[in-house]
Design a protein around this motif. Structure first.
Motif, mmCIF file in Angstrom:
data_model
loop_
_atom_site.group_PDB
_atom_site.id
_atom_site.type_symbol
_atom_site.label_atom_id
_atom_site.label_comp_id
_atom_site.label_asym_id
_atom_site.label_seq_id
_atom_site.Cartn_x
_atom_site.Cartn_y
_atom_site.Cartn_z
ATOM 1 N N UNK A 268 -10.534 -43.371 45.252
ATOM 2 C CA UNK A 268 -9.467 -44.352 45.011
ATOM 3 C C UNK A 268 -8.521 -43.775 43.978
ATOM 4 N N UNK A 269 -7.262 -43.774 44.347
ATOM 5 C CA UNK A 269 -6.233 -43.321 43.421
ATOM 6 C C UNK A 269 -5.381 -44.531 43.085
ATOM 7 N N UNK A 270 -5.361 -44.924 41.837
ATOM 8 C CA UNK A 270 -4.662 -46.143 41.451
ATOM 9 C C UNK A 270 -3.543 -45.785 40.477
ATOM 10 N N UNK A 271 -2.307 -46.050 40.856
ATOM 11 C CA UNK A 271 -1.185 -45.700 39.980
ATOM 12 C C UNK A 271 -0.460 -46.968 39.554
ATOM 13 N N UNK A 272 -0.107 -47.026 38.308
ATOM 14 C CA UNK A 272 0.606 -48.188 37.791
ATOM 15 C C UNK A 272 1.893 -47.739 37.159
ATOM 16 N N UNK A 300 -22.445 -41.298 45.320
ATOM 17 C CA UNK A 300 -22.462 -39.905 44.894
ATOM 18 C C UNK A 300 -21.146 -39.236 45.298
ATOM 19 N N UNK A 301 -20.690 -38.320 44.431
ATOM 20 C CA UNK A 301 -19.460 -37.568 44.678
ATOM 21 C C UNK A 301 -18.255 -38.463 44.940
ATOM 22 N N UNK A 302 -18.288 -39.663 44.439
ATOM 23 C CA UNK A 302 -17.112 -40.526 44.585
ATOM 24 C C UNK A 302 -16.125 -40.206 43.468
ATOM 25 N N UNK A 303 -14.900 -40.721 43.630
ATOM 26 C CA UNK A 303 -13.875 -40.366 42.653
ATOM 27 C C UNK A 303 -12.912 -41.524 42.427
ATOM 28 N N UNK A 304 -12.621 -41.807 41.180
ATOM 29 C CA UNK A 304 -11.614 -42.818 40.851
ATOM 30 C C UNK A 304 -10.633 -42.222 39.865
ATOM 31 N N UNK A 305 -9.367 -42.377 40.184
ATOM 32 C CA UNK A 305 -8.345 -41.773 39.351
ATOM 33 C C UNK A 305 -7.300 -42.823 38.964
ATOM 34 N N UNK A 306 -7.125 -43.027 37.683
ATOM 35 C CA UNK A 306 -6.102 -43.954 37.187
ATOM 36 C C UNK A 306 -4.902 -43.149 36.703
ATOM 37 N N UNK A 307 -3.720 -43.487 37.157
ATOM 38 C CA UNK A 307 -2.521 -42.895 36.574
ATOM 39 C C UNK A 307 -1.624 -44.039 36.141
ATOM 40 N N UNK A 308 -1.194 -44.033 34.913
ATOM 41 C CA UNK A 308 -0.344 -45.133 34.474
ATOM 42 C C UNK A 308 0.882 -44.620 33.723
ATOM 43 N N UNK A 309 1.996 -45.273 33.988
ATOM 44 C CA UNK A 309 3.198 -45.035 33.208
ATOM 45 C C UNK A 309 3.574 -46.384 32.627
ATOM 46 N N UNK A 310 3.417 -46.503 31.342
ATOM 47 C CA UNK A 310 3.589 -47.793 30.674
ATOM 48 C C UNK A 310 4.837 -47.730 29.821
ATOM 49 N N UNK A 311 5.887 -48.431 30.240
ATOM 50 C CA UNK A 311 7.095 -48.401 29.412
ATOM 51 C C UNK A 311 7.492 -49.796 28.954
ATOM 52 N N UNK A 312 6.991 -50.814 29.624
ATOM 53 C CA UNK A 312 7.428 -52.168 29.303
ATOM 54 C C UNK A 312 6.469 -52.903 28.397
ATOM 55 N N UNK A 313 6.591 -54.234 28.369
ATOM 56 C CA UNK A 313 5.757 -55.160 27.590
ATOM 57 C C UNK A 313 6.030 -55.078 26.095
ATOM 58 N N UNK A 314 5.957 -56.256 25.452
ATOM 59 C CA UNK A 314 6.060 -56.293 23.996
ATOM 60 C C UNK A 314 4.784 -55.717 23.402
ATOM 61 N N UNK A 315 3.657 -56.124 23.988
ATOM 62 C CA UNK A 315 2.365 -55.606 23.542
ATOM 63 C C UNK A 315 1.547 -55.206 24.764
ATOM 64 N N UNK A 316 0.981 -54.017 24.712
ATOM 65 C CA UNK A 316 0.104 -53.566 25.780
ATOM 66 C C UNK A 316 -1.290 -53.356 25.207
ATOM 67 N N UNK A 317 -2.257 -53.892 25.897
ATOM 68 C CA UNK A 317 -3.653 -53.810 25.466
ATOM 69 C C UNK A 317 -4.425 -53.535 26.743
ATOM 70 N N UNK A 318 -4.804 -52.298 26.941
ATOM 71 C CA UNK A 318 -5.222 -51.943 28.290
ATOM 72 C C UNK A 318 -5.984 -50.628 28.301
ATOM 73 N N UNK A 319 -7.135 -50.612 28.951
ATOM 74 C CA UNK A 319 -8.002 -49.434 28.932
ATOM 75 C C UNK A 319 -8.625 -49.198 30.301
ATOM 76 N N UNK A 320 -7.853 -48.712 31.258
ATOM 77 C CA UNK A 320 -8.416 -48.473 32.591
ATOM 78 C C UNK A 320 -9.594 -47.495 32.477
ATOM 79 N N UNK A 321 -10.732 -47.915 32.966
ATOM 80 C CA UNK A 321 -11.961 -47.177 32.701
ATOM 81 C C UNK A 321 -12.692 -46.824 33.974
#
Ligand code: ATP
Ligand code: MG
Lengths: 485, 248
Positions: A268-272, A300-321
């Motif tokens: 799973x490739x998840x981009x924000x 087994x041998x599964x893969x998860x990839x988070x890609x994020x580009x965060x430019x907005x929001x007054x406050x960001x509190x976020x930890x993709x894990x």
């Protein structure tokens, strides 16, 4: 024609308009009745309402976390409305033709193609992208459903999945982020309104990019969407999330939960690309983006990839894990977080190595300008069973000017003697000498800064789906405006 | 055509007076060498011409191609054809040399009402220039000056000059730190560049460069003023006798 959620930006916050649609909005306040109301609106089965109520009771007993490096006045959860739907959608549109034209125009203005023909016209450039559009609390349209169905892929509003695919939802909902995980996640479990559900069956490579587009419109509403993506054995899916909101003087809360599940050999490739309204120069207004995102590499041998580009929001509190349970599974986190003016970001990741030979990579690029505060917070944990686990972390900060702050909080808990954990960190500043070199070559300072910042982010932009990488660069450019004196 | 006119210039940096009544005129088609002891103000002059922030003109006049320079932003001067090769070129990690050259050229063309050059033509031109300066084409992919040796950085400055084709090139000790072959490469680059339509102000400490790039005029700067001007023989005299006889 515009073809991606990011195209909306060119100069200022272009997405800052409001839409006049008659809305069915619950008065502010939260109690069990509200939870039941939301559940009834969605005609949910018994197990779902019970699950929500359990979460609500857990949430009542929890306190707002205060460990993040962000500062804001306490949120009054009684002043928020927990449900808002455009009136015309109360019974849910059966097809695109039934969607209120005013809403369709909103998405057109934002550059999100909800007409499949329109989207198809852009295919050559944008590739195939199926879109689920969430407006305040409800999903208003999902495109390319039929084409996906042919491939066996389920892509629909999560409210629909609860009805149509209860077995899958019941099996996986809350399996990665349990109700009591944290304050905002518990709140989300109780009142989540809509979001997307994806299931990619065994051995299927999803034939197109999937994308959800979130839009907050109504005043004083919170958005609590819930996304669940399951990739069965050998499946592959790439998913993109984009967000905008009108410019409003009050702060608005966005507390989403995203759960990803990857079985054997699945990926799973998840981009924000997060471009919520950041507030004005003095920090008035803007979105509080308090989000829980977590993936479980079960197989087994599964893969998860988070890609994020965060430019907005007054406050960001976020930890993709990523929880790396399957042997040889892989977790990745690529992040660009840009803060300007009075924005605050506390973001990073957790890589939890449980299985043997699991690997994780963390590349974080933080850019701070104005009077903003930008923190990276990352945890790498290896359990005794994670024999031969490897992590590589690289964490770079770039400062523009000297009134902003960059902070790095790396936590390493290594219980596996054979694991390798590497951490590198740098902090640099765009120097006057670099700027002058550019200017002496005819390049104006704004362009110079954006070139330098883009160069700094290259390693992360490379990970974005092609059609969005360019847009991400443009987005940074906008966020950087006024960053040079 | 008058290229550069500096009249009784007083200028300094961070409140410290450095140039104290400097006068210099250059016409198109001329190469001027500017020599003088360490700390006499040579680099300061170059920076003042280029409009570097922090450098302040306190009195006197400064004009380039007949137009006064005092208020113009550095990038505007550059686009108008004023180029400065840095004594100490800085690194810009992450921004590739190629990308940087493209942005520089695009901005120059834009100022002249032109769109970007076709990518293929641009690349071919850059490649040719790179080869002419004996630079490995791989340099184009690396970050601007990132990890370049001292001599490579200097040749990179000349590459930028040749690409941007300025009307006035101020080369601040571009010959310092070059090995013998590189010095000849740089010199032949400058010779190829010089024409009846442009001018070169060569800041240097060494006669050696001037054997290759023969100047029309040689000036000696001491304590913020030009204390002696002459033809190319002046450089020979300096090589033999040093500066003491001029500044005493
Ligand atoms: N930022 C600054 N603040 C104070 N003094 C400065 C500053 N920059 C330069 N100077 C001083 O100005 C004087 C002239 O410096 P400049 O760099 O112009 O000399 P130069 O002739 O180029 O010397 P060199 O041959 O060593 O390159 C020197 O005494 C230097 O110390
Ligand atoms: Mg000098």
């Amino acid at each position: 024609m515009r073809e991606s959620p990011l195209d909306i930006v060119d100069q200022e916050y272009r997405a800052g308009f409001t839409t006049d649609v008659e809305a069915d909005t619950l008065p502010p306040g939260l109690d069990e009745g509200v939870v039941r109301y939301i559940s009834e609106k969605k005609r949910e089965p018994r197990w779902m309402v019970d699950w929500r109520l359990a979460a609500y009771r857990i949430w009542r007993g929890m306190a707002q976390p205060d460990w993040a490096h962000v500062h804001f006045p306490p949120i009054d959860f009684e002043a928020i409305s927990y449900y808002s739907a455009p009136k015309s959608l109360q019974d849910g549109p059966k097809s695109l033709d039934e969607v209120d034209p005013e809403l369709l125009r909103t998405y057109e203005k934002l550059g999100i193609p909800l007409h499949e023909q329109g989207a198809l016209a852009g295919v050559a450039k944008a590739g195939n992208v199926a879109v689920d559009a969430v407006f305040d609390s409800v999903s208003i349209a999902t495109t390319f459903k039929d084409k996906l169905k042919e491939a066996g892929v389920i892509f629909c509003p999560i409210s629909e999945a609860v009805q149509e695919h209860p077995d899958l939802v019941q099996k996986y909902l809350g399996s990665v982020v349990p109700q009591r995980d944290n304050f905002y996640a518990a709140l989300n479990c109780a009142v989540f309104s809509d979001g997307s559900f994806v299931y990619v069956p065994k051995g299927v490579r999803c034939p197109m990019e999937l994308s959800t587009y979130f839009r907050i419109n109504e005043r004083n509403t919170g958005q609590f969407e819930r996304t669940l993506i399951v990739a069965d054995a050998g499946a592959y899916v790439s998913y993109l999330e984009g967000c905008t909101a009108p410019m409003r003087d009050e702060n608005q809360l966005h507390a989403a939960v995203v759960e990803l599940v990857a079985l054997d050999d699945a990926e799973i490739k998840y981009s924000t690309v997060q471009n919520w309204y950041p507030g004005d120069q003095d920090g008035k207004g803007g979105i509080y983006n308090f989000v829980t995102k977590r993936g479980a590499c079960l197989g087994r041998a599964s893969k998860i990839s988070w890609t994020q580009v965060e430019t907005g929001s007054a406050i960001t509190w976020k930890y993709p894990s990523v929880v790396l349970r399957g042997a040889g599974s892989v977790g990745e986190f690529y992040s660009v977080a840009m803060t300007n003016n009075r924005q605050q970001a506390d973001t990073g990741t957790k890589m939890v190595h449980l299985g043997p030979d699991t690997r994780s990579t963390i590349i974080s690029k933080g850019i701070s300008a104005g009077r903003s505060q930008n923190s990276y917070r990352g945890l790498v944990r290896t359990s005794p069973a994670a024999r031969g686990a490897r992590n590589y972390t690289r964490c770079d900060s770039l400062l523009l000017g000297d009134t902003c702050g960059a902070h790095t909080f790396p936590y390493i808990e290594n219980k596996s003697p054979s694991a390798t954990v590497e951490h590198e960190a740098t902090t640099s500043k765009v120097s006057d000498d670099q700027l002058f070199l550019c200017q002496q070559r005819g390049i104006d300072p704004e362009k110079a800064i954006s070139m330098i910042v883009n160069g700094f982010c290259k390693d992360v932009f490379r990970e974005l789906p092609m059609e969005f990488a360019v847009e991400a660069g443009k987005l940074l450019e906008v966020s950087l405006e006024g960053a040079v004196g | 055509m008058s290229l550069l006119q500096v009249d009784d210039l007083h200028a300094g940096v961070d409140g410290q007076a450095i140039l104290k009544g400097l006068t210099l005129r250059m016409d198109a088609g001329e190469v001027h060498a500017l020599m003088g002891p360490n700390g006499s103000g040579k680099s300061t002059l170059a920076n003042v011409l280029a409009g570097r922030p922090g450098y302040e003109v306190t009195s006197g006049r400064l004009s380039f191609k007949g137009r006064p320079l005092d208020q113009e932003a550095p990038e505007v001067r550059a686009q108008a054809g004023l180029f400065m090769a840095f004594q100490y070129p800085v690194e810009i990690p992450g921004v590739s040399n190629m990308e940087f050259l493209k942005a520089a050229q695009d901005s120059h063309r834009k100022a002249n009402g032109l769109g970007p050059e076709s990518p293929v033509a641009f690349m071919q031109r850059v490649r040719t220039l790179t080869e002419g300066l004996a630079l490995n084409p791989e340099f184009l992919k690396r970050g601007v000056n990132e990890g370049f040796s001292g001599g490579e950085k200097k040749r990179n400055e000349i590459l930028q000059m040749l690409l941007l084709e300025p009307t006035l090139a101020v080369l601040d000790e571009t010959d310092s730190g070059l090995d013998i072959d590189a010095m000849q490469t740089v010199a032949s680059g400058v010779n190829r560049f010089r024409s009846a339509n442009n001018g070169v102000l060569l800041i240097t400490h060494y006669q050696r460069l001037l054997n290759h790039v023969v100047p029309d005029f040689v000036h000696v700067l001491a304590d913020g003023r030009i204390v002696e001007s002459g033809g190319k023989e002046l450089a020979h005299a300096l090589e033999e006798r040093g500066y003491a006889w001029l500044t005493a």
